[in-house]
Every structure is written in C-alpha cells, then in structure tokens.
Write an enzyme that holds these catalytic residues in place. Structure first.
Site, PDB file in Angstrom:
ATOM      1  N   PRO A 105       0.824  -1.222   0.000  1.00 22.44           N
ATOM      2  CA  PRO A 105       0.000   0.000   0.000  1.00 22.44           C
ATOM      3  C   PRO A 105       0.853   1.266   0.000  1.00 22.44           C
ATOM      4  CG  PRO A 105      -0.749  -1.546   1.688  1.00 22.44           C
ATOM      5  CD  PRO A 105       0.569  -2.056   1.188  1.00 22.44           C
ATOM      6  N   GLU A 162       1.554  -8.237   8.449  1.00 23.68           N
ATOM      7  CA  GLU A 162       1.533  -6.758   8.470  1.00 23.68           C
ATOM      8  C   GLU A 162       2.393  -6.170   7.357  1.00 23.68           C
ATOM      9  OE1 GLU A 162      -1.156  -7.300  10.755  1.00 23.68           O
ATOM     10  OE2 GLU A 162      -0.645  -5.187  10.344  1.00 23.68           O
ATOM     11  N   ARG A 192      -2.143  -8.205 -20.955  1.00 17.33           N
ATOM     12  CA  ARG A 192      -3.048  -7.926 -22.085  1.00 17.33           C
ATOM     13  C   ARG A 192      -2.529  -6.800 -22.974  1.00 17.33           C
ATOM     14  NH1 ARG A 192      -6.371  -3.784 -21.460  1.00 17.33           N
ATOM     15  NH2 ARG A 192      -8.127  -4.648 -22.620  1.00 17.33           N
ATOM     16  N   ASP A 208      -9.250   0.935 -24.984  1.00 13.84           N
ATOM     17  CA  ASP A 208      -9.437   0.697 -23.545  1.00 13.84           C
ATOM     18  C   ASP A 208      -9.852   1.967 -22.818  1.00 13.84           C
ATOM     19  OD1 ASP A 208      -6.707  -1.572 -22.705  1.00 13.84           O
ATOM     20  OD2 ASP A 208      -8.791  -1.894 -23.288  1.00 13.84           O
TER      21      ASP A 208
HETATM   22  C1  4FV Z   1      -1.508  -4.042  -1.230  1.00 16.89           C
HETATM   23  C2  4FV Z   1      -2.161  -3.000  -1.911  1.00 16.89           C
HETATM   24  C3  4FV Z   1      -1.823  -4.529   0.113  1.00 16.89           C
HETATM   25  C4  4FV Z   1      -0.511  -5.112   3.049  1.00 16.89           C
HETATM   26  C5  4FV Z   1      -0.128  -6.031   4.153  1.00 16.89           C
HETATM   27  C6  4FV Z   1      -0.498  -7.287   2.153  1.00 16.89           C
HETATM   28  C7  4FV Z   1      -1.145  -5.952   2.012  1.00 16.89           C
HETATM   29  C8  4FV Z   1      -0.144  -7.412   3.589  1.00 16.89           C
HETATM   30  N1  4FV Z   1      -0.550  -4.500  -2.034  1.00 16.89           N
HETATM   31  N2  4FV Z   1      -1.582  -2.881  -3.136  1.00 16.89           N
HETATM   32  N3  4FV Z   1      -3.194  -2.244  -1.488  1.00 16.89           N
HETATM   33  N4  4FV Z   1      -0.950  -5.422   0.654  1.00 16.89           N
HETATM   34  O1  4FV Z   1      -2.819  -4.126   0.720  1.00 16.89           O
HETATM   35  O2  4FV Z   1      -0.621  -3.801  -3.184  1.00 16.89           O
HETATM   36  O3  4FV Z   1       1.143  -7.938   3.699  1.00 16.89           O
END
Ligand code: 4FV
Length: 259
Positions: free
Chosen positions: A88, A115, A153, A168
């Site tokens: 994230p 986490e 794609r 697209d």
């Molecule tokens: C995430 C997202 C995501 C965070 C902790 C996996 C999680 C756990 N990855 N974009 N939004 N990952 O939430 O890519 O490890």
C-alpha cells in the site's frame, strides 16, 4: 515476458495462469510465469517466514532472510527483471504504468503477507514498490494478479485484433464509452439508434461524447490531468452553451480564471 512471483501461496496462481487470455498468453509464450514459494528459502528447521514486530504491536512481519534469498534466486533466473514489491506504500498502479511495464523483458513480483515485509528489503533488493489502491489486503497475491493481468493484455499479440487494447478505458485518458450487443431491445431498453446506422463517423462521435460525459460525471479528476483535444473542447463548449441556455450565464466569479 518472464514473470516470477514470490509468495507463500504459489497454488493461488495455478488457476490464474490457466484460464482465458492468461492461459492463451502462456501457451503462446507471450509470458513465461512461475510462482516461487518463499517458505522454500527459509533455512531453519521449521521454515519460519514471519516473526513478531520490533517495537511491539499486533500482527507479524515477514522475516528478511527467506525473502532476500528468494529474491536473489529469482534475480539469478531473471537478471534483467524489475523487482516489484506489492505494498500500500507503493506508487498507485494505473494504465500508464501498465503500458510501461508491458515493454519489460522480465518482472519479479514480491507478495507480502501479515503486516508486511521487513523494511530493510527495500534498501537494495527491491527496485519498485506498487500499490493497486488505497485499501489493505490480506496479502499481495491479489494485487500481483491485477498487475500481471493488466500488463499481459498490453503485450503485443496477446489480445487478438477483435479485442485490442486501443479503445481501452484510460487509453486516451477517458473512461470507455458504453457497450451494447444483441438483442436491440432488452427489457424495454433499446440500443442507441446511432449504433445501428453503420455510420462510423457518427458512431465514433457518439462514443467520444459518451466517454466525455461519463468521465465528466464519474471521474472529473481524469479530465483535469490531460489536455483536451479540439474535438473534445468543441463538444464541451456545446454542452456549456446548452447549460448556459438552461441556467443563464454563470455569475462572474470575482477575478475568476477564464478558459
Ligand atoms: C496491497 C495494496 C496490500 C498489506 C499487508 C499485504 C497488504 C499485507 N498491495 N496494493 N493495497 N498489501 O494491501 O498492493 O502484507
């Protein structure tokens, strides 16, 4: 494109690679994917891949050693690859990034769990951090699948002529126009007449107006991010004229910017 995914659940990708356009892309070797199990790189007797967070707090953190070993093994298999951590905290993935990545010879996608992963991995093993959106998943696998799908794609030859990526959403920075197919009337709702005329110019014009209206209503932020074409300005000006006729001219904003 060589695609290596590092995950604690490689079996999650079995179904993903073996259906639809992904399956065809694998069969036609547009992509050569493989999922590696991070746990196979945990050297201790119990193959532990997570531990408690320094500084306390809930949940667990992915240990650096197994992940570093897995990344190095993947980089040895794909030396030209970008190594991308799904998190994230990353750059928010979009069609522009997807198009950039579709030109790469190889990518390694690292899927976190718990986490997250020990931050020291990002120092010299991770080349990019990507997020698929501002929400928290239980793992990076779903995010990795979204990236692989959107990128694959766009690899030339993956989408046949019929379903090319040219029209697209976001290909021209606008949301896509509505789509219709038979029957011409469904539960009392008819297909817009212009689409039945075969008049390509009028159809293209209708589709552009529909895209503009949809973008204006649902994603005005996208319109602010891009330059308008002359044809788009012409359409928006006509709508503005109609709106002014409806509402009367807007009050002069004190010192406001005039387009
Ligand atoms: C995430 C997202 C995501 C965070 C902790 C996996 C999680 C756990 N990855 N974009 N939004 N990952 O939430 O890519 O490890």
């Amino acid at each position: 494109m060589q695609i290596l995914v590092l995950t604690l659940f490689p079996e999650m990708f079995d179904a993903f690679w073996s259906h639809g356009i992904m399956r065809k892309a694998v069969e036609q070797t547009h992509i050569t994917p493989a999922a590696l199990n991070i746990r196979d790189f945990a050297r201790d007797r119990h193959h532990v891949t997570d531990d408690r967070p320094y500084g306390g707090g809930n949940g667990m953190v992915m240990k650096p050693e197994p992940l570093a070993a897995a990344i190095r093994a993947a980089q040895a298999r794909a030396p030209a690859a970008r190594t991308i951590l799904m998190t994230p905290q990353g750059r928010v993935f979009n069609q522009v990034i997807a198009r950039e990545m579709a030109a790469l010879p190889a990518i390694i996608l690292v899927c976190g769990r718990y986490e997250g992963v020990d931050d020291r991995l990002s120092r010299d093993l991770i080349t990019d951090e990507l997020s698929i959106g501002d929400y928290v998943l239980t793992g990076g696998e779903v995010a990795a699948m979204a990236v692989v799908d959107a990128v694959t794609r766009l690899i030339p030859g993956v989408l046949g002529g019929a379903d090319s990526a040219e029209h697209d959403s976001f290909s021209n920075g606008l949301l896509e126009h509505p789509h219709y197919t038979r029957p011409p009337v469904f539960e009392g709702a008819a297909v817009p007449d212009v689409l039945l005329t075969g008049h390509h110019h009028n159809i293209e014009r209708w589709r552009l107006e529909a895209s503009l209206m949809r973008t204006l209503v649902n994603r005005p932020d996208l319109l602010l991010e891009r330059a308008l074409t002359a044809e788009e300005i012409d359409i928006l000006r006509r709508w503005q004229t109609d709106l002014n006729r409806l509402l009367g001219p807007p009050p002069e904003p004190a010192g406001g910017r005039k387009r």
